[in-house]
Design an enzyme around this catalytic site. Structure first.
Site, PDB file in Angstrom:
ATOM      1  N   SER A  66      -3.641 -12.352  -6.257  1.00 53.53           N
ATOM      2  CA  SER A  66      -3.124 -11.144  -6.902  1.00 53.53           C
ATOM      3  C   SER A  66      -2.512 -10.136  -5.936  1.00 53.53           C
ATOM      4  CB  SER A  66      -4.228 -10.465  -7.716  1.00 53.53           C
ATOM      5  OG  SER A  66      -4.465 -11.162  -8.910  1.00 53.53           O
ATOM      6  N   LYS A  69       1.113  -9.685  -6.348  1.00 51.83           N
ATOM      7  CA  LYS A  69       1.651  -8.857  -7.427  1.00 51.83           C
ATOM      8  C   LYS A  69       2.358  -7.605  -6.882  1.00 51.83           C
ATOM      9  CE  LYS A  69      -1.960 -10.332 -10.682  1.00 51.83           C
ATOM     10  NZ  LYS A  69      -3.212  -9.942 -11.372  1.00 51.83           N
ATOM     11  N   TYR A 194       5.104 -18.241 -10.787  1.00 47.68           N
ATOM     12  CA  TYR A 194       3.954 -17.347 -10.607  1.00 47.68           C
ATOM     13  C   TYR A 194       2.829 -18.039  -9.840  1.00 47.68           C
ATOM     14  CZ  TYR A 194       0.076 -14.239 -11.742  1.00 47.68           C
ATOM     15  OH  TYR A 194      -1.012 -13.401 -11.662  1.00 47.68           O
ATOM     16  N   TYR A 246      -8.499  -4.271  -9.691  1.00 44.39           N
ATOM     17  CA  TYR A 246      -8.860  -4.679 -11.042  1.00 44.39           C
ATOM     18  C   TYR A 246      -9.528  -3.499 -11.767  1.00 44.39           C
ATOM     19  CZ  TYR A 246      -7.977  -9.226  -8.876  1.00 44.39           C
ATOM     20  OH  TYR A 246      -7.420 -10.260  -8.208  1.00 44.39           O
ATOM     21  N   VAL A 264      -8.263 -13.008  -5.804  1.00 38.25           N
ATOM     22  CA  VAL A 264      -9.475 -13.788  -6.028  1.00 38.25           C
ATOM     23  C   VAL A 264      -9.709 -14.855  -4.961  1.00 38.25           C
ATOM     24  CG1 VAL A 264      -9.572 -13.359  -8.508  1.00 38.25           C
ATOM     25  CG2 VAL A 264      -8.301 -15.346  -7.638  1.00 38.25           C
TER      26      VAL A 264
END
Length: 310
Positions: A66, A69, A194, A246, A264
């Site tokens: 992540s 992102k 992705y 998160y 993660v």
């Protein structure tokens, strides 16, 4: 090195937080990540002059997950501008798990609340210029090569394949957004890009340098050349503060108080204006998907060296 932090000091800090690895578990919903060793810990700090210091398993490579992102958001903003991107993805924290579909179903017009949750990140990846998934990922890799000054960085094919094959929830998010016009084109191609994006592999020093580029307002540390427009770097850092950890982002802001993004794989990158980038790797995660060692080490470092932006 900024604030006089040496390798020996970092080794000592890492030793102090190592026992916390027992309080978490590696991500196992992605089969390839379940193979990670929870004892592979590392930390690095890169200052605005490009000098870095690190400790732990410095040669260990791990996937961005992540953390990617933030980088895909920066690239999409450079490709399209703020108006286009934020018509399709919102700017508000969600307070829900990163993989939640709930807000898509209840939030009109089915627009993801922010780019740091999976739905928003999938929509952002869908926006990146490129005819094929490999073109999109290639452009993102080129952007990372610029930031790290290392063109050897690529994605881990085993992790990418494992993520793609197990991406049932992300596939559902994509189809839901496609139904409502948020995602264009092929869902499978978006997922392909992705999952490769998330599987981009770096080491701890490379990740700390990425954090330092954001701390340097988007400028290269050595040449001063602008890699990312300043206002876009600031947008990315703001999302890191509000949504980067998160649904633990609020607690992290209070305890640590720096813009940061976790993944993660157990990696966390932090960025502090006027100081540099901090990267921590510890694969054992808490219940919200954040590295238990990473959170504790960043809290200790922030408190000891007064790094909070608040």
């Amino acid at each position: 090195m900024s604030k006089g932090i040496t390798r020996e000091i970092l080794e000592d800090w890492l030793k102090n937080v190592r026992p916390y690895a027992r309080d978490g578990k590696v991500a196992d919903y992605i089969p390839a990540l379940a193979k990670q060793n929870p004892d592979d810990l590392a930390v690095a700090i890169c200052d605005l002059d490009g000098d870095s210091v690190s400790a732990g398993n410095e040669v260990c490579c791990f996937t961005l997950q992540s953390i990617s992102k933030v980088l895909s958001l920066a690239l999409a903003l450079m490709d399209h501008g703020e108006e286009y991107v934020f018509e399709r993805v919102g700017m508000e924290p969600s307070g829900d798990p990163f993989h939640s579909i709930y807000r898509l179903e209840t939030h009109n017009p089915s627009r993801p609340l922010n780019p740091m949750i999976n739905a928003g990140a999938l929509a952002v990846t869908n926006m990146i210029h490129g005819i094929t998934p490999d073109e999109k990922v290639g452009r993102l890799l080129s952007f990372i090569h610029e930031m790290t000054d290392d063109r050897s960085i690529t994605y881990n094919t085993e992790v990418a394949s494992s993520e793609y094959e197990s991406a049932h929830l992300n596939r559902s998010l994509c189809y839901y957004m496609k139904q409502h016009g948020v995602i264009k084109g092929s869902v499978e191609e978006t997922l392909d890009a992705y999952t490769k994006q998330c599987a981009i592999e770096v080491n701890i020093r490379q990740l700390a340098r990425i954090g330092a580029i954001f701390a340097n307002e988007g400028k290269d540390l050595d040449s001063g050349r602008r890699i990312l427009p300043m206002h876009l770097a600031r947008i990315c850092k703001t999302f890191m503060v509000t949504c980067g950890m998160y649904d633990a982002s609020g607690e992290f802001a209070i305890k640590v108080g720096i813009p940061a993004k976790s993944g993660v794989s157990g990696a966390v990158v932090g960025t502090v204006n006027g100081y540099g980038g901090i990267a921590v790797y510890g694969p054992a995660l808490d219940g919200k998907g954040n590295s238990v060692v990473g959170l504790k080490l960043l809290e200790l470092l922030s408190n000891r060296y007064d790094l909070s932006i608040f």
